[in-house]
Design an enzyme around this catalytic site. Sequence first.
Site, PDB file in Angstrom:
ATOM      1  N   THR A 165       0.852  -1.198   0.000  1.00  0.00           N
ATOM      2  CA  THR A 165       0.000   0.000   0.000  1.00  0.00           C
ATOM      3  C   THR A 165       0.885   1.245   0.000  1.00  0.00           C
ATOM      4  O   THR A 165       2.014   1.207   0.473  1.00  0.00           O
ATOM      5  CB  THR A 165      -0.877  -0.044   1.272  1.00  0.00           C
ATOM      6  OG1 THR A 165      -1.822  -1.085   1.104  1.00  0.00           O
ATOM      7  CG2 THR A 165      -1.588   1.269   1.553  1.00  0.00           C
ATOM      8  N   ASP A 196      -9.315   0.139   5.398  1.00  0.00           N
ATOM      9  CA  ASP A 196      -9.050   1.406   6.090  1.00  0.00           C
ATOM     10  C   ASP A 196      -8.606   2.521   5.164  1.00  0.00           C
ATOM     11  O   ASP A 196      -8.820   3.702   5.457  1.00  0.00           O
ATOM     12  CB  ASP A 196      -7.962   1.189   7.150  1.00  0.00           C
ATOM     13  CG  ASP A 196      -6.642   0.760   6.510  1.00  0.00           C
ATOM     14  OD1 ASP A 196      -6.612  -0.323   5.885  1.00  0.00           O
ATOM     15  OD2 ASP A 196      -5.658   1.516   6.601  1.00  0.00           O
ATOM     16  N   THR A 216      -0.952   1.811   7.100  1.00  0.00           N
ATOM     17  CA  THR A 216      -0.860   0.619   6.252  1.00  0.00           C
ATOM     18  C   THR A 216      -0.872  -0.611   7.153  1.00  0.00           C
ATOM     19  O   THR A 216      -0.528  -0.533   8.327  1.00  0.00           O
ATOM     20  CB  THR A 216       0.418   0.663   5.388  1.00  0.00           C
ATOM     21  OG1 THR A 216       0.639  -0.630   4.819  1.00  0.00           O
ATOM     22  CG2 THR A 216       1.650   1.051   6.193  1.00  0.00           C
ATOM     23  N   GLY A 217      -1.285  -1.734   6.577  1.00  0.00           N
ATOM     24  CA  GLY A 217      -1.337  -2.965   7.365  1.00  0.00           C
ATOM     25  C   GLY A 217      -2.715  -3.596   7.275  1.00  0.00           C
ATOM     26  O   GLY A 217      -3.460  -3.362   6.322  1.00  0.00           O
TER      27      GLY A 217
HETATM   28  N1  ASP Z   1      -4.417  -1.351   4.824  1.00  0.00           N
HETATM   29  C1  ASP Z   1      -4.631  -1.954   3.525  1.00  0.00           C
HETATM   30  C2  ASP Z   1      -5.983  -2.638   3.535  1.00  0.00           C
HETATM   31  O1  ASP Z   1      -6.294  -3.320   4.496  1.00  0.00           O
HETATM   32  C3  ASP Z   1      -3.574  -2.946   3.136  1.00  0.00           C
HETATM   33  C4  ASP Z   1      -2.134  -2.555   3.439  1.00  0.00           C
HETATM   34  O2  ASP Z   1      -1.871  -1.493   3.924  1.00  0.00           O
HETATM   35  O3  ASP Z   1      -1.247  -3.356   3.169  1.00  0.00           O
HETATM   36  O4  ASP Z   1      -6.696  -2.544   2.576  1.00  0.00           O
END
Ligand code: ASP
Length: 296
Positions: A165, A196, A216-217
């Site tokens: 992301t 999110d 992110t996450g």
């Molecule tokens: N936060 C992002 C989601 O859940 C994914 C990511 O940041 O890797 O869509």
Amino acid sequence: MPADTPGPVILVHGGAGKVSPDLVDARRAGVGGAALSGWQVLSRGGSAVEAVEQAVRVLEDDPAFNAGCGACLNRDGAVELDASIMDGRSLAAGAIGAVQRIANPVTLARAVMEAGRHILLVGEGARRFAAEAGIGECDPETLITERQRARWAALYEEKAEAPGTVGAVARDRTRRLAAATSTGGLPFKAPGRVGDSALIGCGTYADDRLGAASCTGDGEAIIKLVLAKSALDLLGADREPMGAARHAVELVTAWARADAGIILLDPLGRIGRARNTPQMTCAFIQGDPSALQVVD
Ligand code: ASP
């Protein structure tokens, strides 16, 4: 009172997770180029909103990241994109969720913000709004890379690889703050899932009085903790930026045992970043472009 950081500031991230070794150099070059591109906007007197949009567009166009071209595929093998942007001066915000056929979702999110009536548009309605706003559709195949197709074919069993992301926070010459985030979401997600990155307060938040943040996450964990706004509230409670970022990520670890990373800026232009994953490639410039730093 800590000293103000002179001049514009920009900080970008390329996603929390474990970066596969063959992507490390491309990710580092990508975030560095995006930070420079956003900084050029700021140095010409552009606004923080323009700078974060520009930085995120660069990363959306870069197939090494999970946003725009290079986004991961959902369970149906399709790309569905989430993005959001926020102006810290007015608290104006725009976001799109589960959108297909849009090469630069952050620009569509900004168009939603500029239109002013709504904050979040999803799916087919967001596509119709894009057409009205003069943002053209792309062939969905052009967003799919061989790498993501191979991952999808393998049903994403190797979950360790960072999805990638992207996000940016900036402060312009007039000390306005902005934040933006863009993603393809989680690999093999359910069609229609919105994470999110499309939700103001969760993946993205900016308020000139508090700061600007991009997360992110694991989106479901980040949503439960309203992470971007929670981190800025920690800043507002007098924590310094690195401490606020660390504390925000610790909340995710403690409450959800999930992956998370965050970047943030305070009104003085001070940087905070933290992750509970092996990597989160970041780049930032405080002052002049020769001060570009790329860090994992
Ligand atoms: N936060 C992002 C989601 O859940 C994914 C990511 O940041 O890797 O869509």
